[in-house]
Write a protein that holds these residues in place. Structure first.
Motif, short mmCIF file in Angstrom:
data_model
loop_
_atom_site.label_atom_id
_atom_site.label_comp_id
_atom_site.label_asym_id
_atom_site.label_seq_id
_atom_site.Cartn_x
_atom_site.Cartn_y
_atom_site.Cartn_z
N MET A 92 -15.59 -6.43 -0.48
CA MET A 92 -16.03 -5.77 -1.70
C MET A 92 -16.36 -6.51 -2.66
SD MET A 92 -14.02 -2.51 -2.73
CE MET A 92 -13.02 -1.66 -1.38
N ALA A 93 -15.41 -7.88 -2.87
CA ALA A 93 -15.71 -8.99 -3.68
C ALA A 93 -16.92 -9.74 -3.52
CB ALA A 93 -14.26 -9.86 -3.85
N TYR A 112 -15.32 -3.52 -7.02
CA TYR A 112 -14.42 -4.58 -6.72
C TYR A 112 -13.83 -4.85 -8.11
CZ TYR A 112 -12.44 -9.45 -6.91
OH TYR A 112 -11.53 -10.49 -7.14
N GLU A 169 1.04 -1.11 -0.22
CA GLU A 169 -0.30 0.05 0.06
C GLU A 169 0.82 1.15 -0.05
OE1 GLU A 169 -1.86 0.26 4.24
OE2 GLU A 169 -1.10 -1.69 3.98
N CYS A 188 -10.40 -3.25 -8.04
CA CYS A 188 -9.62 -3.91 -6.78
C CYS A 188 -9.53 -5.45 -7.25
CB CYS A 188 -10.54 -3.70 -5.51
SG CYS A 188 -10.85 -2.02 -5.01
N ARG A 189 -9.66 -5.93 -8.24
CA ARG A 189 -9.40 -7.04 -8.66
C ARG A 189 -7.91 -7.56 -8.89
NH1 ARG A 189 -12.81 -9.73 -13.24
NH2 ARG A 189 -12.28 -7.70 -14.05
N PHE A 239 -11.02 -5.57 0.81
CA PHE A 239 -11.22 -6.01 -0.70
C PHE A 239 -12.01 -7.26 -0.78
CE2 PHE A 239 -7.00 -3.74 -0.38
CZ PHE A 239 -7.33 -2.41 -0.89
N TYR A 240 -12.06 -8.31 0.38
CA TYR A 240 -12.52 -9.31 0.31
C TYR A 240 -14.13 -9.02 0.45
CZ TYR A 240 -8.27 -12.02 0.26
OH TYR A 240 -7.25 -12.52 -0.59
N PHE A 288 -5.31 -6.94 -3.29
CA PHE A 288 -6.42 -7.32 -4.16
C PHE A 288 -6.47 -8.82 -4.16
CE2 PHE A 288 -6.13 -3.00 -6.94
CZ PHE A 288 -6.39 -2.43 -5.65
#
Length: 327
Positions: A244-245, A305, A108, A309-310, A241-242, A130
């Motif tokens: 979001m996914a 995502y 990051e 964010c993938r 991120f998980y 991601f």
């Protein structure tokens, strides 16, 4: 070319290395090994690292801490790459690792700051946390109706990580929705603790990666209400991120790292004062009681995502480029 992931702060099955970085390098023809010293201290930790370096004789060592960088350099590794994902509180170790490593990977942007004077002269890349789409099941949202409202907190059940904030928030939500069952699940390696009377709380032990990803499909909202300081507020939590996914809304502590990554206002995330249960319950109760707003939040989370964010081929190439030994 032989690659050794020397993990002194993460497990051998850490999602960043085991499920993302190692498969990319192996598919590109590298001979990879992962060694973790989690649970070891002192001489046993040093001996495990030393034996791994002698046994594998790697051309490239990817290190997750300054300690790993120092040991790899002492054993004459041809290329040592420091994958910076954790804060190091000791400036002397930060400086030594920055001087000795041959390249950097940063999880990051916020964690680049202590190494600015080094990355001006050394190769580096930003490789965010991601997840790959294939690992995370996605179930399109259904109307909540009057079904039990299912909330999840996953992480250490400690005051630092905000377990008290989570319980207070869920208590406030239950008060606001007296005719509805509100269920909190806590996934943690910490011991179960007493919870406020009347709350429906289920404690689950931490699970393997695939099981955890599948578990996310069972919940309507995710909570992360950690307490922060001047340093940790700059972090970017990986589970963000998980969640979001999985395509579900979430409530996070208002952290600088998240605000920097998500500068626009988005319907699937509320950034809050973690000690304000009423503000948290306002967001969750509004969505829980307004079907079209909940559906929108879920849809936008999944779309964000997929579009932002993938893990994709461009990230794989970043990794390959920084690992490659210069001619």
């Amino acid at each position: 070319m032989k690659v050794l992931f020397l993990q002194t702060a993460h497990s051998a099955h850490d999602e960043r290395v085991y499920y993302h970085q190692e498969p990319v390098l192996r598919a590109a023809g590298y001979d990879c090994a992962i060694v973790s010293t989690i649970g070891l201290r002192g001489y046993r930790k040093f001996k495990t690292c030393s034996e791994a370096l002698r046994r594998h004789r790697p051309d490239i060592v990817l290190c997750d801490t300054p300690y790993a960088v120092l040991i790899a350099k002492c054993h004459g590794a041809r290329r040592v790459i420091y994958d910076v994902t954790e804060w190091c509180s000791k400036k002397i170790l930060t400086s030594l690792a920055g001087r000795l490593c041959d390249a950097f990977i940063f999880g990051e942007e916020g964690k680049m700051a202590p190494y600015k004077r080094f990355i001006a002269k050394k190769p580096f890349t930003l490789l965010p946390y991601f997840p790959t789409e294939k690992y995370i099941p996605y179930l399109p949202v259904e109307d909540l109706g009057s079904a039990p409202l299912k909330l999840l907190y996953a992480g250490p059940a400690t005051e630092e990580k905000g377990i008290g904030n989570v319980l207070a928030a869920v208590e406030a939500i239950a008060r606001r929705l007296p005719l509805r069952m509100v269920e909190l699940t806590i996934i943690t390696d910490s011991s179960a603790m007493p919870t406020p009377k009347g709350l429906h709380v289920t404690w689950k032990k931490s699970m393997d990666y695939h099981s955890f990803c599948e578990e996310l499909t069972k919940y309507h909202f995710f909570l992360d209400l950690r307490n922060t300081n001047a340093q940790t507020t700059q972090s970017l939590p990986i589970k963000l991120f998980y969640y979001m996914a999985a395509g579900r809304p979430m409530v996070y502590t208002n952290m600088e790292g998240i605000r920097h990554f998500l500068p626009e206002e988005l319907p699937f995330i509320a950034l809050v004062d973690p000690t304000s249960p009423e503000a948290i319950s306002d967001y969750i109760c509004q969505l829980a009681q307004t079907p079209h707003l909940y559906r929108e939040a879920c849809t936008v989370a999944r779309q964000y995502y997929l579009s932002h964010c993938r893990w994709d081929d461009s990230l794989s190439q970043r990794l390959l480029d920084v690992v490659k030994v210069p001619s």
